[in-house]
Design a protein around this motif. Sequence first.
Motif, short mmCIF file in Angstrom:
data_model
loop_
_atom_site.label_atom_id
_atom_site.label_comp_id
_atom_site.label_asym_id
_atom_site.label_seq_id
_atom_site.Cartn_x
_atom_site.Cartn_y
_atom_site.Cartn_z
N LEU A 154 9.41 12.14 4.69
CA LEU A 154 8.57 12.43 5.85
C LEU A 154 7.40 13.34 5.46
O LEU A 154 6.28 13.19 5.96
N THR A 155 7.67 14.28 4.55
CA THR A 155 6.60 15.17 4.08
C THR A 155 5.58 14.41 3.24
O THR A 155 4.36 14.60 3.39
N VAL A 156 6.06 13.54 2.36
CA VAL A 156 5.17 12.74 1.52
C VAL A 156 4.32 11.81 2.38
O VAL A 156 3.13 11.62 2.12
N MET A 157 4.92 11.23 3.41
CA MET A 157 4.17 10.33 4.30
C MET A 157 3.09 11.09 5.07
O MET A 157 2.01 10.55 5.34
N THR B 65 0.85 -1.19 0.00
CA THR B 65 0.00 0.00 0.00
C THR B 65 0.89 1.24 0.00
O THR B 65 2.10 1.14 0.30
N PRO B 66 0.34 2.42 -0.31
CA PRO B 66 1.18 3.63 -0.34
C PRO B 66 1.93 3.88 0.97
O PRO B 66 3.12 4.22 0.94
N MET B 67 1.27 3.71 2.12
CA MET B 67 1.92 4.00 3.39
C MET B 67 3.16 3.15 3.59
O MET B 67 4.23 3.64 3.97
N TYR B 68 3.06 1.85 3.31
CA TYR B 68 4.20 0.95 3.52
C TYR B 68 5.21 1.06 2.39
O TYR B 68 6.40 0.76 2.59
N PHE B 69 4.78 1.48 1.23
CA PHE B 69 5.72 1.76 0.14
C PHE B 69 6.64 2.91 0.53
O PHE B 69 7.87 2.83 0.36
N PHE B 70 6.06 3.97 1.09
CA PHE B 70 6.88 5.10 1.54
C PHE B 70 7.74 4.70 2.74
O PHE B 70 8.89 5.14 2.86
N ASN C 111 -2.75 6.68 -6.01
CA ASN C 111 -2.59 5.53 -6.90
C ASN C 111 -1.11 5.19 -7.06
O ASN C 111 -0.24 6.02 -6.76
N PRO C 112 -0.80 3.98 -7.52
CA PRO C 112 0.61 3.57 -7.65
C PRO C 112 1.46 4.53 -8.48
O PRO C 112 2.63 4.77 -8.16
N ARG C 113 0.88 5.07 -9.52
CA ARG C 113 1.63 6.00 -10.38
C ARG C 113 2.05 7.25 -9.62
O ARG C 113 3.20 7.69 -9.72
N LEU C 114 1.13 7.82 -8.84
CA LEU C 114 1.46 9.02 -8.07
C LEU C 114 2.50 8.70 -7.01
O LEU C 114 3.42 9.50 -6.79
N CYS C 115 2.38 7.56 -6.35
CA CYS C 115 3.35 7.18 -5.31
C CYS C 115 4.76 7.08 -5.88
O CYS C 115 5.72 7.59 -5.28
N VAL C 116 4.88 6.43 -7.03
CA VAL C 116 6.19 6.31 -7.68
C VAL C 116 6.71 7.67 -8.09
O VAL C 116 7.90 7.99 -7.92
N LEU C 117 5.83 8.52 -8.62
CA LEU C 117 6.24 9.86 -9.04
C LEU C 117 6.71 10.70 -7.86
O LEU C 117 7.68 11.47 -7.98
N LEU C 118 6.04 10.59 -6.72
CA LEU C 118 6.44 11.35 -5.53
C LEU C 118 7.83 10.94 -5.05
O LEU C 118 8.66 11.79 -4.71
#
Length: 317
Positions: free
Chosen positions: A115-118, A57-62, A137-144
Amino acid sequence: MNQGNDTGISEFLLMGFSDEQELQPLIFVFFLSMYLITVFGNLLIILGVSSDSHLHTPMYFFLSNLSFVDICFTSTTIPKMLWNIQTHSKVITYEECIIQMYFFVIFAVLDIFLLTVMAYDRFVAICHPLLYTVIMNPRLCVLLVLASWIMSLLHSFLQSLMVLRLSFCTDLQIPHFFCELNQMVQLACSDTFLNNMMMCFAAVLLGVGSLTGIIYSYSKIVSSIYGLSSAYGRYKAFSTCASHLSIVSLFYCTSLGVYLNSAATRSSHSNAEASVMYTLVTPMLNPFIYSLRNKDIKRALKMFFGMMSIKRCLSFL
């Protein structure tokens, strides 16, 4: 030593924590232990997240990216310090110093960005839960994450170029245990006005800017949590943010403490000791904060080691 301008210098001296030889073995064991705990703990976070599909998920990806950055962050400074203690040397070459400073700035800035993205991720999850999967979404997470890497690389490259243009005095003692950007600039004999302006601009843009974004995100989160009618809902919402908020508080409080300590005292050992808080202690505590407070991480690690035990048993059959 006599002060003088020397553009052909080949090495610096890292003064470290103490000049007393009897303390060096104790310092070595202490920092080696902390470094191993940091690397091992953050590796466990990465293994746990990557091995459990429920944590994709995004949280654990970050979080896994933050753990990787923390490993790199400590690895830019501690191994060289341990090597110098073991070899009874304080020398670091000019090239090594520039490279160490370059990578240290990269991973320090990456820590701030992640930390800011999280914080933004938790803001979307709490304040806009119905749109969470659409927005994050996965694309935004990778882009961030990719944007964080690119900005960190560019910022560090620019800061390093600014240092490369400087000429240094013959007194090349760095009052630290690594080549810290500000200490390098202070050693220079040439004009450092542009360097100081660049560092101040970066501190305001990166430090104050990211902290403002984090505070804004959590102010919205707190107002949303208090707006929930269910006490269990408020507890569950806050528990998802508690680990990240603990790390943010620890990182910024220790960084501020180092800044205030540096302003209050000129002692090289005192400044070096204060810097340990954000260069090693914070990355070391991150896995403990997440694993102790996070049931998903603990479950994933149990499953991972359980599968490893089963595979080991089968290999003997």
